[in-house]
Write a protein that holds these residues in place. Structure first.
Motif, PDB file in Angstrom:
ATOM      1  N   TYR A  36       0.827  -1.212   0.000  1.00  0.00           N
ATOM      2  CA  TYR A  36       0.000   0.000   0.000  1.00  0.00           C
ATOM      3  C   TYR A  36       0.859   1.260   0.000  1.00  0.00           C
ATOM      4  CZ  TYR A  36      -3.454   3.421   1.535  1.00  0.00           C
ATOM      5  OH  TYR A  36      -4.265   4.524   1.619  1.00  0.00           O
ATOM      6  N   LEU A  37       1.931   1.245   0.778  1.00  0.00           N
ATOM      7  CA  LEU A  37       2.785   2.428   0.915  1.00  0.00           C
ATOM      8  C   LEU A  37       3.584   2.750  -0.346  1.00  0.00           C
ATOM      9  CD1 LEU A  37       4.090   1.982   4.562  1.00  0.00           C
ATOM     10  CD2 LEU A  37       2.352   3.594   3.741  1.00  0.00           C
ATOM     11  N   LYS A  38       3.582   1.856  -1.310  1.00  0.00           N
ATOM     12  CA  LYS A  38       4.246   2.148  -2.581  1.00  0.00           C
ATOM     13  C   LYS A  38       3.517   3.237  -3.361  1.00  0.00           C
ATOM     14  CE  LYS A  38       6.135  -2.490  -3.118  1.00  0.00           C
ATOM     15  NZ  LYS A  38       6.037  -3.764  -3.854  1.00  0.00           N
ATOM     16  N   SER A  39       2.211   3.393  -3.086  1.00  0.00           N
ATOM     17  CA  SER A  39       1.427   4.364  -3.856  1.00  0.00           C
ATOM     18  C   SER A  39       0.702   5.405  -3.001  1.00  0.00           C
ATOM     19  CB  SER A  39       0.397   3.631  -4.720  1.00  0.00           C
ATOM     20  OG  SER A  39      -0.499   2.902  -3.894  1.00  0.00           O
ATOM     21  N   GLU A  40       0.625   5.198  -1.710  1.00  0.00           N
ATOM     22  CA  GLU A  40      -0.104   6.116  -0.835  1.00  0.00           C
ATOM     23  C   GLU A  40       0.717   6.450   0.403  1.00  0.00           C
ATOM     24  OE1 GLU A  40      -3.126   7.430  -1.450  1.00  0.00           O
ATOM     25  OE2 GLU A  40      -3.395   6.292  -3.301  1.00  0.00           O
ATOM     26  N   ILE A  41       0.514   7.664   0.930  1.00  0.00           N
ATOM     27  CA  ILE A  41       1.170   8.070   2.174  1.00  0.00           C
ATOM     28  C   ILE A  41       0.075   8.544   3.136  1.00  0.00           C
ATOM     29  CG2 ILE A  41       2.827   9.604   3.256  1.00  0.00           C
ATOM     30  CD1 ILE A  41       4.524   8.574   1.197  1.00  0.00           C
ATOM     31  N   PRO A  42      -0.220   7.772   4.164  1.00  0.00           N
ATOM     32  CA  PRO A  42      -1.259   8.168   5.121  1.00  0.00           C
ATOM     33  C   PRO A  42      -0.719   9.183   6.133  1.00  0.00           C
ATOM     34  CG  PRO A  42      -0.333   6.075   5.766  1.00  0.00           C
ATOM     35  CD  PRO A  42       0.309   6.440   4.461  1.00  0.00           C
ATOM     36  N   ASP A  43      -1.624   9.791   6.865  1.00  0.00           N
ATOM     37  CA  ASP A  43      -1.233  10.700   7.943  1.00  0.00           C
ATOM     38  C   ASP A  43      -0.747   9.929   9.165  1.00  0.00           C
ATOM     39  OD1 ASP A  43      -1.976  13.157   6.613  1.00  0.00           O
ATOM     40  OD2 ASP A  43      -4.054  12.524   6.893  1.00  0.00           O
ATOM     41  N   LEU A  44      -1.299   8.734   9.360  1.00  0.00           N
ATOM     42  CA  LEU A  44      -0.984   7.932  10.538  1.00  0.00           C
ATOM     43  C   LEU A  44      -1.156   6.456  10.207  1.00  0.00           C
ATOM     44  CD1 LEU A  44      -0.490   7.878  13.708  1.00  0.00           C
ATOM     45  CD2 LEU A  44      -2.976   7.895  13.914  1.00  0.00           C
ATOM     46  N   ILE A  45      -0.292   5.621  10.771  1.00  0.00           N
ATOM     47  CA  ILE A  45      -0.428   4.165  10.652  1.00  0.00           C
ATOM     48  C   ILE A  45      -0.583   3.598  12.057  1.00  0.00           C
ATOM     49  CG2 ILE A  45       0.685   2.001   9.973  1.00  0.00           C
ATOM     50  CD1 ILE A  45       2.318   3.672   7.940  1.00  0.00           C
ATOM     51  N   LEU A  46      -1.674   2.875  12.288  1.00  0.00           N
ATOM     52  CA  LEU A  46      -1.870   2.146  13.543  1.00  0.00           C
ATOM     53  C   LEU A  46      -1.564   0.681  13.231  1.00  0.00           C
ATOM     54  CD1 LEU A  46      -5.149   3.817  14.861  1.00  0.00           C
ATOM     55  CD2 LEU A  46      -2.788   4.292  15.512  1.00  0.00           C
ATOM     56  N   LEU A  47      -0.489   0.185  13.819  1.00  0.00           N
ATOM     57  CA  LEU A  47       0.079  -1.100  13.420  1.00  0.00           C
ATOM     58  C   LEU A  47       0.071  -2.084  14.587  1.00  0.00           C
ATOM     59  CD1 LEU A  47       1.764  -2.692  11.286  1.00  0.00           C
ATOM     60  CD2 LEU A  47       3.763  -1.441  12.105  1.00  0.00           C
ATOM     61  N   ASP A  48      -0.594  -3.213  14.384  1.00  0.00           N
ATOM     62  CA  ASP A  48      -0.598  -4.294  15.369  1.00  0.00           C
ATOM     63  C   ASP A  48       0.809  -4.879  15.467  1.00  0.00           C
ATOM     64  OD1 ASP A  48      -1.408  -6.312  17.120  1.00  0.00           O
ATOM     65  OD2 ASP A  48      -2.220  -7.588  15.528  1.00  0.00           O
ATOM     66  N   ILE A  49       1.212  -5.277  16.654  1.00  0.00           N
ATOM     67  CA  ILE A  49       2.539  -5.843  16.845  1.00  0.00           C
ATOM     68  C   ILE A  49       2.555  -7.346  16.562  1.00  0.00           C
ATOM     69  CG2 ILE A  49       4.363  -6.283  18.556  1.00  0.00           C
ATOM     70  CD1 ILE A  49       4.109  -3.353  17.612  1.00  0.00           C
ATOM     71  N   MET A  50       1.599  -8.070  17.122  1.00  0.00           N
ATOM     72  CA  MET A  50       1.605  -9.535  17.006  1.00  0.00           C
ATOM     73  C   MET A  50       0.734  -9.982  15.830  1.00  0.00           C
ATOM     74  SD  MET A  50       1.564 -10.637  20.996  1.00  0.00           S
ATOM     75  CE  MET A  50       1.887 -12.335  20.572  1.00  0.00           C
ATOM     76  N   MET A  51       1.412 -10.239  14.705  1.00  0.00           N
ATOM     77  CA  MET A  51       0.746 -10.744  13.507  1.00  0.00           C
ATOM     78  C   MET A  51       1.579 -11.890  12.948  1.00  0.00           C
ATOM     79  SD  MET A  51      -0.464  -7.288  11.489  1.00  0.00           S
ATOM     80  CE  MET A  51       1.177  -6.543  11.405  1.00  0.00           C
ATOM     81  N   PRO A  52       0.932 -12.852  12.284  1.00  0.00           N
ATOM     82  CA  PRO A  52       1.699 -13.953  11.684  1.00  0.00           C
ATOM     83  C   PRO A  52       2.485 -13.457  10.463  1.00  0.00           C
ATOM     84  CG  PRO A  52      -0.606 -14.123  11.100  1.00  0.00           C
ATOM     85  CD  PRO A  52      -0.484 -12.982  12.072  1.00  0.00           C
ATOM     86  N   GLU A  53       3.455 -14.218  10.065  1.00  0.00           N
ATOM     87  CA  GLU A  53       4.291 -13.967   8.891  1.00  0.00           C
ATOM     88  C   GLU A  53       5.211 -12.767   9.079  1.00  0.00           C
ATOM     89  OE1 GLU A  53       1.986 -13.862   5.313  1.00  0.00           O
ATOM     90  OE2 GLU A  53       0.871 -15.647   5.878  1.00  0.00           O
ATOM     91  N   MET A  54       4.676 -11.568   9.270  1.00  0.00           N
ATOM     92  CA  MET A  54       5.486 -10.374   9.493  1.00  0.00           C
ATOM     93  C   MET A  54       4.858  -9.600  10.648  1.00  0.00           C
ATOM     94  SD  MET A  54       6.258  -7.021   7.090  1.00  0.00           S
ATOM     95  CE  MET A  54       6.780  -7.955   5.689  1.00  0.00           C
ATOM     96  N   ASP A  55       5.565  -9.528  11.782  1.00  0.00           N
ATOM     97  CA  ASP A  55       4.998  -8.805  12.911  1.00  0.00           C
ATOM     98  C   ASP A  55       5.150  -7.296  12.717  1.00  0.00           C
ATOM     99  OD1 ASP A  55       7.584  -7.992  13.780  1.00  0.00           O
ATOM    100  OD2 ASP A  55       7.738  -9.648  15.196  1.00  0.00           O
ATOM    101  N   GLY A  56       4.561  -6.543  13.605  1.00  0.00           N
ATOM    102  CA  GLY A  56       4.570  -5.092  13.487  1.00  0.00           C
ATOM    103  C   GLY A  56       5.959  -4.483  13.544  1.00  0.00           C
ATOM    104  N   PHE A  57       6.839  -5.052  14.360  1.00  0.00           N
ATOM    105  CA  PHE A  57       8.204  -4.533  14.445  1.00  0.00           C
ATOM    106  C   PHE A  57       8.943  -4.694  13.108  1.00  0.00           C
ATOM    107  CE2 PHE A  57       7.545  -5.560  19.041  1.00  0.00           C
ATOM    108  CZ  PHE A  57       7.584  -4.255  19.505  1.00  0.00           C
TER     109      PHE A  57
END
Length: 68
Positions: free
Chosen positions: A41-62
């Protein structure tokens, strides 16, 4: 101009609840289900804010934050 927030969480219920709350306050929201979706998504858009979960499968928030 409306604020634009991207929500990233692997839990669809969390995405729905947060999206409903934010849109009631006239905030534009883009819900995404993974860090991979965020990076794409960030390849084409720049948001004002990203709220990012830390614990996710495959690629965590960190890891997603490091790649940003």
């Amino acid at each position: 101009m409306k604020s634009h927030i991207v929500l990233v969480d692997d839990d669809s219920i969390n995405l729905k609840i947060a999206t409903n709350i934010l849109t009631k306050h006239e905030i534009s929201v883009t819900p995404l289900g993974s860090g991979f979706e965020l990076l794409d998504y960030l390849k084409s858009e720049i948001p004002d804010l990203i709220l990012l979960d830390i614990m996710m499968p495959e690629m965590d928030g960190f890891e997603a934050l490091t790649k940003i």
